[in-house]
Design a protein around this motif. Structure first.
Motif, PDB file in Angstrom:
ATOM      1  N   GLY A 144       0.822  -1.209   0.000  1.00 40.29           N
ATOM      2  CA  GLY A 144       0.000   0.000   0.000  1.00 40.29           C
ATOM      3  C   GLY A 144       0.853   1.254   0.000  1.00 40.29           C
ATOM      4  O   GLY A 144       0.571   2.219  -0.733  1.00 40.29           O
ATOM      5  N   TRP A 145       1.900   1.266   0.819  1.00 34.95           N
ATOM      6  CA  TRP A 145       2.817   2.413   0.846  1.00 34.95           C
ATOM      7  C   TRP A 145       3.479   2.619  -0.508  1.00 34.95           C
ATOM      8  O   TRP A 145       3.642   3.748  -0.964  1.00 34.95           O
ATOM      9  CB  TRP A 145       3.874   2.210   1.923  1.00 34.95           C
ATOM     10  CG  TRP A 145       3.370   2.371   3.321  1.00 34.95           C
ATOM     11  CD1 TRP A 145       2.281   3.103   3.728  1.00 34.95           C
ATOM     12  CD2 TRP A 145       3.933   1.812   4.506  1.00 34.95           C
ATOM     13  NE1 TRP A 145       2.136   3.027   5.091  1.00 34.95           N
ATOM     14  CE2 TRP A 145       3.128   2.248   5.606  1.00 34.95           C
ATOM     15  CE3 TRP A 145       5.017   0.994   4.764  1.00 34.95           C
ATOM     16  CZ2 TRP A 145       3.405   1.877   6.915  1.00 34.95           C
ATOM     17  CZ3 TRP A 145       5.308   0.626   6.067  1.00 34.95           C
ATOM     18  CH2 TRP A 145       4.503   1.060   7.144  1.00 34.95           C
ATOM     19  N   ILE A 146       3.865   1.512  -1.143  1.00 29.80           N
ATOM     20  CA  ILE A 146       4.499   1.601  -2.462  1.00 29.80           C
ATOM     21  C   ILE A 146       3.519   2.181  -3.476  1.00 29.80           C
ATOM     22  O   ILE A 146       3.864   3.067  -4.270  1.00 29.80           O
ATOM     23  CB  ILE A 146       4.988   0.210  -2.914  1.00 29.80           C
ATOM     24  CG1 ILE A 146       6.132  -0.269  -2.008  1.00 29.80           C
ATOM     25  CG2 ILE A 146       5.454   0.241  -4.375  1.00 29.80           C
ATOM     26  CD1 ILE A 146       6.533  -1.723  -2.227  1.00 29.80           C
ATOM     27  N   ALA A 147       2.283   1.694  -3.459  1.00 36.11           N
ATOM     28  CA  ALA A 147       1.261   2.174  -4.390  1.00 36.11           C
ATOM     29  C   ALA A 147       0.982   3.668  -4.190  1.00 36.11           C
ATOM     30  O   ALA A 147       0.660   4.389  -5.152  1.00 36.11           O
ATOM     31  CB  ALA A 147      -0.022   1.374  -4.214  1.00 36.11           C
ATOM     32  N   GLN A 148       1.138   4.148  -2.969  1.00 40.49           N
ATOM     33  CA  GLN A 148       0.901   5.555  -2.658  1.00 40.49           C
ATOM     34  C   GLN A 148       2.122   6.427  -2.942  1.00 40.49           C
ATOM     35  O   GLN A 148       2.083   7.642  -2.756  1.00 40.49           O
ATOM     36  CB  GLN A 148       0.511   5.701  -1.181  1.00 40.49           C
ATOM     37  CG  GLN A 148      -0.804   5.032  -0.816  1.00 40.49           C
ATOM     38  CD  GLN A 148      -0.974   4.846   0.690  1.00 40.49           C
ATOM     39  OE1 GLN A 148      -0.220   5.409   1.489  1.00 40.49           O
ATOM     40  NE2 GLN A 148      -1.966   4.066   1.078  1.00 40.49           N
ATOM     41  N   GLY A 149       3.205   5.803  -3.382  1.00 38.68           N
ATOM     42  CA  GLY A 149       4.423   6.543  -3.669  1.00 38.68           C
ATOM     43  C   GLY A 149       5.178   6.980  -2.439  1.00 38.68           C
ATOM     44  O   GLY A 149       5.989   7.915  -2.487  1.00 38.68           O
ATOM     45  N   ARG A 150       4.928   6.298  -1.312  1.00 42.82           N
ATOM     46  CA  ARG A 150       5.556   6.691  -0.044  1.00 42.82           C
ATOM     47  C   ARG A 150       6.853   5.945   0.229  1.00 42.82           C
ATOM     48  O   ARG A 150       7.569   6.270   1.170  1.00 42.82           O
ATOM     49  CB  ARG A 150       4.562   6.477   1.101  1.00 42.82           C
ATOM     50  CG  ARG A 150       3.312   7.335   0.948  1.00 42.82           C
ATOM     51  CD  ARG A 150       2.215   6.905   1.898  1.00 42.82           C
ATOM     52  NE  ARG A 150       2.522   7.191   3.278  1.00 42.82           N
ATOM     53  CZ  ARG A 150       1.773   6.782   4.303  1.00 42.82           C
ATOM     54  NH1 ARG A 150       0.677   6.055   4.062  1.00 42.82           N
ATOM     55  NH2 ARG A 150       2.103   7.071   5.537  1.00 42.82           N
ATOM     56  N   MET A 151       7.143   4.927  -0.580  1.00 44.93           N
ATOM     57  CA  MET A 151       8.421   4.231  -0.468  1.00 44.93           C
ATOM     58  C   MET A 151       8.750   3.559  -1.796  1.00 44.93           C
ATOM     59  O   MET A 151       7.878   3.434  -2.669  1.00 44.93           O
ATOM     60  CB  MET A 151       8.417   3.201   0.675  1.00 44.93           C
ATOM     61  CG  MET A 151       7.395   2.103   0.565  1.00 44.93           C
ATOM     62  SD  MET A 151       7.534   0.891   1.920  1.00 44.93           S
ATOM     63  CE  MET A 151       9.020  -0.026   1.431  1.00 44.93           C
ATOM     64  N   ALA A 152      10.002   3.155  -1.944  1.00 49.23           N
ATOM     65  CA  ALA A 152      10.460   2.564  -3.199  1.00 49.23           C
ATOM     66  C   ALA A 152       9.781   1.222  -3.451  1.00 49.23           C
ATOM     67  O   ALA A 152       9.342   0.549  -2.515  1.00 49.23           O
ATOM     68  CB  ALA A 152      11.974   2.393  -3.170  1.00 49.23           C
ATOM     69  N   ALA A 153       9.716   0.848  -4.713  1.00 50.96           N
ATOM     70  CA  ALA A 153       9.098  -0.424  -5.101  1.00 50.96           C
ATOM     71  C   ALA A 153      10.058  -1.570  -4.831  1.00 50.96           C
ATOM     72  O   ALA A 153      10.927  -1.886  -5.639  1.00 50.96           O
ATOM     73  CB  ALA A 153       8.709  -0.380  -6.576  1.00 50.96           C
ATOM     74  N   VAL A 154       9.921  -2.194  -3.672  1.00 52.95           N
ATOM     75  CA  VAL A 154      10.739  -3.343  -3.298  1.00 52.95           C
ATOM     76  C   VAL A 154       9.807  -4.518  -3.015  1.00 52.95           C
ATOM     77  O   VAL A 154       8.614  -4.327  -2.769  1.00 52.95           O
ATOM     78  CB  VAL A 154      11.604  -3.058  -2.052  1.00 52.95           C
ATOM     79  CG1 VAL A 154      12.591  -1.934  -2.325  1.00 52.95           C
ATOM     80  CG2 VAL A 154      10.724  -2.703  -0.851  1.00 52.95           C
ATOM     81  N   ASP A 155      10.347  -5.719  -3.054  1.00 49.53           N
ATOM     82  CA  ASP A 155       9.565  -6.905  -2.718  1.00 49.53           C
ATOM     83  C   ASP A 155       9.408  -6.962  -1.202  1.00 49.53           C
ATOM     84  O   ASP A 155      10.408  -7.125  -0.485  1.00 49.53           O
ATOM     85  CB  ASP A 155      10.273  -8.162  -3.234  1.00 49.53           C
ATOM     86  CG  ASP A 155       9.425  -9.422  -3.068  1.00 49.53           C
ATOM     87  OD1 ASP A 155       8.923  -9.649  -1.940  1.00 49.53           O
ATOM     88  OD2 ASP A 155       9.280 -10.177  -4.032  1.00 49.53           O
TER      89      ASP A 155
END
Length: 213
Positions: A144-155
């Motif tokens: 969810g954080w990744i989708a919101q652009g709040r953190m990098a796209a990591v596994d």
């Protein structure tokens, strides 16, 4: 009077169970499951052997209770990863809580590591499913954080594996950590330094800089 006696019985029960689990953790962590005997646990706990069986039906049940207690501690640390928090603060608190727990409970940590290395013979299906569910829930938070652009796209799952490895190492492989740090024994300052290093490294890799204006 009856309520007073009942409360006293509960207090004695809680105390005896705590003593049994603490002693058993020490013996299991030194001798492994197969090398541990109920009689030795009773002797070190200074309780009759019959009392051990009064609270626990078998050596397997004692062992499982220790693992369950450890997983509960990990759950408390993992609770810091919540959707309503800022990712940087959540990861910082999780890492510090995880390191704090492993510093305070090194025997449980080593016992669990030994259990996994030996094929997880006594890690119940219920416990494994619980850990998988907890991982799924927290992975969803990170996604969810990744989708919101709040953190990098990591596994998220590989990230958790990395964090588990980093935080558990200091207790599970303490002699190696001591050699690397030129210490005879790890101190609270070492765990503080570990937390700061892990936090800075992880956050530097996953937290995105604020957008430029």
């Amino acid at each position: 009077m009856a309520r007073t006696a009942e409360k006293l019985d509960e207090k004695i029960r809680a105390r005896n169970i705590r003593i049994i689990l603490d002693v058993a953790t020490d013996v299991f962590s030194r001798k492994g499951f197969d090398g541990t005997r109920i009689a030795e646990i009773a002797e070190l706990a200074e309780l009759p052997k019959a009392n051990i069986y009064y609270y626990f039906s078998s050596k397997e049940e004692i062992y499982s209770a220790i693992i369950a207690r450890l997983i509960s501690g990990w759950d408390d640390a993992l609770a810091n990863i919540r959707a309503d928090r800022e990712p940087a603060e959540a990861f910082r608190d999780y890492i510090r809580a995880k390191l704090d727990y492993t510093a305070r409970h090194p025997r449980e940590s080593r016992l669990f590591a030994s259990e996994i290395i030996q094929g997880a013979r006594f890690l119940s299906l219920k416990d494994r499913r619980h850990m998988q569910k907890a991982t799924d829930e927290r992975a969803a938070v990170i996604e969810g954080w990744i989708a919101q652009g709040r953190m990098a796209a990591v596994d998220p799952r590989h990230l958790f594996i990395m964090l588990w490895a980093a935080t558990q190492f200091y207790s599970d492989f303490e002699p190696l950590a001591c050699d690397a740090l030129n210490r005879k024994k790890l101190t609270a300052k070492d765990f503080d330094a570990a937390a700061e290093t892990i936090v800075r490294t992880i956050l530097g890799g996953i937290i995105l800089p604020p957008p430029s204006r």
